[in-house]
Design an enzyme around this catalytic site. Structure first.
Site, PDB file in Angstrom:
ATOM      1  N   GLU A 119      42.105  -2.884 -10.073  1.00  0.00           N
ATOM      2  CA  GLU A 119      41.562  -3.268  -8.776  1.00  0.00           C
ATOM      3  C   GLU A 119      42.599  -3.453  -7.675  1.00  0.00           C
ATOM      4  OE1 GLU A 119      42.078  -7.167 -11.228  1.00  0.00           O
ATOM      5  OE2 GLU A 119      41.482  -5.106 -11.619  1.00  0.00           O
ATOM      6  N   HIS A 133      32.775  -2.347 -10.328  1.00  0.00           N
ATOM      7  CA  HIS A 133      33.545  -3.472 -10.872  1.00  0.00           C
ATOM      8  C   HIS A 133      34.826  -3.683 -10.065  1.00  0.00           C
ATOM      9  CE1 HIS A 133      34.792  -6.260 -14.097  1.00  0.00           C
ATOM     10  NE2 HIS A 133      36.014  -5.816 -13.815  1.00  0.00           N
ATOM     11  N   GLU A 134      35.552  -2.593  -9.803  1.00  0.00           N
ATOM     12  CA  GLU A 134      36.812  -2.732  -9.062  1.00  0.00           C
ATOM     13  C   GLU A 134      36.555  -3.172  -7.618  1.00  0.00           C
ATOM     14  OE1 GLU A 134      38.972  -2.832 -11.156  1.00  0.00           O
ATOM     15  OE2 GLU A 134      38.016  -1.643 -12.721  1.00  0.00           O
ATOM     16  N   HIS A 170      36.031  -6.879  -7.382  1.00  0.00           N
ATOM     17  CA  HIS A 170      37.292  -7.621  -7.408  1.00  0.00           C
ATOM     18  C   HIS A 170      37.819  -7.893  -6.003  1.00  0.00           C
ATOM     19  CE1 HIS A 170      38.712  -8.447 -11.421  1.00  0.00           C
ATOM     20  NE2 HIS A 170      38.464  -7.220 -11.842  1.00  0.00           N
ATOM     21  N   GLU A 225      37.572 -12.175 -14.047  1.00  0.00           N
ATOM     22  CA  GLU A 225      36.735 -11.154 -14.675  1.00  0.00           C
ATOM     23  C   GLU A 225      35.285 -11.576 -14.895  1.00  0.00           C
ATOM     24  OE1 GLU A 225      37.598  -8.295 -14.602  1.00  0.00           O
ATOM     25  OE2 GLU A 225      39.778  -8.296 -14.558  1.00  0.00           O
ATOM     26  N   ASP A 272      48.459  -9.236 -22.926  1.00  0.00           N
ATOM     27  CA  ASP A 272      47.994  -7.906 -23.323  1.00  0.00           C
ATOM     28  C   ASP A 272      47.560  -7.871 -24.785  1.00  0.00           C
ATOM     29  OD1 ASP A 272      48.511  -6.978 -20.797  1.00  0.00           O
ATOM     30  OD2 ASP A 272      50.427  -6.049 -21.298  1.00  0.00           O
ATOM     31  N   TYR A 293      35.326 -11.508 -19.530  1.00  0.00           N
ATOM     32  CA  TYR A 293      34.350 -10.742 -18.753  1.00  0.00           C
ATOM     33  C   TYR A 293      32.925 -11.199 -19.069  1.00  0.00           C
ATOM     34  CZ  TYR A 293      38.086  -7.226 -18.015  1.00  0.00           C
ATOM     35  OH  TYR A 293      39.241  -6.579 -17.667  1.00  0.00           O
TER      36      TYR A 293
END
Length: 516
Positions: free
Chosen positions: A281, A305-306, A309, A328, A385, A393
């Site tokens: 994003e 979705h992006e 953001h 998220e 990560d 989410y």
């Protein structure tokens, strides 16, 4: 030391970087950037100041006074496997800014360099991906979302290439000796066959949203404030323009739901296939995988979705990765509201169904370490990560959907707009959100077990599976598979990728080869 973030050396007792003026010479042959960074602090400081780095070679540090003087600095001998290496500067009294010169490593975790045979244009390509904690491998910084920065960026590249960044494009021009501030020597910076692309980001962003790419990049305009860029020539650009033709409408829908779009432009960059995410994003310049170009406009889900953001994540940011659900969970909720308007309630419900299945799958993944099924897990010593998952989410979405069901959509919409307007261009933590929620929805803590939702493991009992005809039908067909019944051609004639995804997600894990 007063740490502000388990994933940063940033000391909360010291000022942080407020502005970064960056000059990058991109050496494609060596997969290296030769760089300088003029860093301006949020307040004057004396003595030690710690910055985050990873695999950087720091060459020099100087004051920015009329007579620049060297600043003593040291880089930790042993790099922490998660945090990287702390760069300690010993600043003279009342320092407000300083100049660093440094080079990136070919192994920089935020950069991917592609050689000409790896690209469609047969030109070299590089792109950055700084989330979650990789900006420190490009330039020394306070690499925490708690420290928002503005920046300027000069990219010195070969003339046959173009560059984009998550910032306003200022100009494409010849290099000047005064540009680089010691990033390299004048002869290299101003060599024939080089060009400078200049960018400026006036709005503050967390360092993980610093982004750029350079290569054989072209573009197509989609609307008055939307454009798609791509590497790969006219064919990819034309396909991308068709796939994302409805983006301008999405931006307008977002503004109706969540308030003004604060970033001026919403452009898209379709990256080469090695881009490791569906989308990223980056403000003003969303990065996308080419696999979202499917020919049926289904890729618009990722774009939704992006885009979401732009309000939740970029405008209001989680203070640390332990609060990642604030980015998220809110964005997944906002994405589905946009999809509901643009593509209909059934499509949004299908999206929710895939998410519900994904959330349940995460419970199985983390069954031996349920800490990472919490909305706010403890992550000290953990690389974000390594535990990236659908929990922030989908459990975050479920929490917000639970609040919406409790107080009603009109009241929740009003709350959401007030939340965004109150905290825009700030980084907040979960506790700050809960304070705001309880102050603006009196008694909510007596109606919903907020502590269970935030600190509890697993899926709370008042989470809800989506209820829609298309969702139930697909789940029913998947259940029939267990008894050997396959759907007919007529039953799947209108299915697109998401319908198949939900069907496959709900099949039993133990099937006979003949059924497959």
């Amino acid at each position: 030391m007063a740490p502000v973030d388990p994933h940063s050396y940033t000391d909360g007792a010291h000022p942080v970087t407020a502005k970064a003026d960056l000059a990058f010479y991109l050496d494609f042959a060596a997969s290296t950037i030769h760089a300088s960074a003029l860093l301006t602090l949020s307040a004057p400081h004396s003595g030690d100041l710690l910055l985050d780095t990873r695999t950087l070679n720091v060459h020099s540090a100087f004051t920015t006074s009329d007579q620049p003087a060297p600043i003593p600095f040291s880089l930790a001998d042993a790099a922490d496997p998660v945090l990287g290496s702390a760069l300690t500067l010993t600043l003279p009294p009342d320092t407000t800014s300083f100049l660093l010169t440094f080079s990136t490593s070919p192994a920089a975790s935020a950069l991917q360099w592609l050689s000409p045979p790896q690209t469609a244009s047969a030109l070299p390509f590089v792109f950055s991906q700084c989330q979650s904690i990789h900006a420190r491998s490009i330039f020394p910084c306070h690499d925490t979302p708690a420290a928002r920065i503005t920046f300027s960026l000069l990219l010195n590249i070969p003339t046959q290439l173009s560059a984009v960044a998550a910032a306003r494009h200022v100009s494409r021009r010849d290099p000047l000796p005064s540009d680089h501030r010691g990033a390299c020597d004048d002869a290299l910076w101003c060599a024939p066959g080089r060009i400078v692309e200049e960018f400026e980001m006036e709005q503050s962003v967390p360092p993980y949203l610093f982004a750029f790419a350079a290569g054989g990049i072209g573009f197509r305009d989609l609307g008055p404030r939307t454009r798609v860029y791509a590497e790969g020539g006219d064919k990819v650009l034309d396909e991308a323009a068709r796939e994302f033709a409805g983006v301008e409408e999405m931006v307008k829908v977002g503004e109706e739901l969540f308030g003004p779009y604060e970033w001026e432009r919403f452009d898209l960059l379709v990256l080469p296939p090695s881009f490791p995410y569906g989308g990223m994003e980056n403000p003003r310049m969303v990065f996308l995988t080419p696999t979202v170009i499917k020919g049926d406009a289904a890729g618009a889900q990722v774009v939704a979705h992006e885009l979401a953001h732009s309000w939740t994540g970029n405008l209001i940011t989680n203070k640390t990765n332990e609060d990642f659900w604030l980015n998220e969970g809110f964005t997944t909720y906002a994405e589905r509201r946009i999809v509901e308007v643009v593509q209909g309630e059934e499509r949004a419900a299908l999206n929710m169904g895939i998410g519900w299945r994904g959330l349940n799958r995460m419970m199985e993944r983390f069954k031996d370490n349920m800490e990472f099924t919490k909305l706010k897990p403890k992550m000290g010593g953990i690389d974000p990560d390594d535990v990236y998952s659908e929990v922030p989410y989908e459990k975050g979405f479920q929490f917000l959907w639970r609040i919406e069901r409790q107080i009603g959509r009109p009241a929740f919409d009003e709350f959401l707009k007030k939340y965004i307007a109150t905290f825009k261009f700030q980084s907040i933590d979960t506790e700050r959100f809960l304070e705001f929620l309880k102050a603006n929805v009196p008694g909510i803590e007596n109606q919903i077990d907020l502590q269970l939702w935030i600190e509890g493991t697993g899926i709370p009992p008042d989470a809800m599976e989506p209820d829609s005809a298309i969702y139930k039908n697909i789940c029913s067909l998947a259940a029939e598979f267990k008894s050997g019944k396959l759907p007919s051609e007529d039953e799947v004639a209108d299915w697109n990728g998401q319908e198949w995804e939900l069907y496959l997600e709900n099949l039993p894990t133990d099937v006979e080869a003949s059924q497959v």
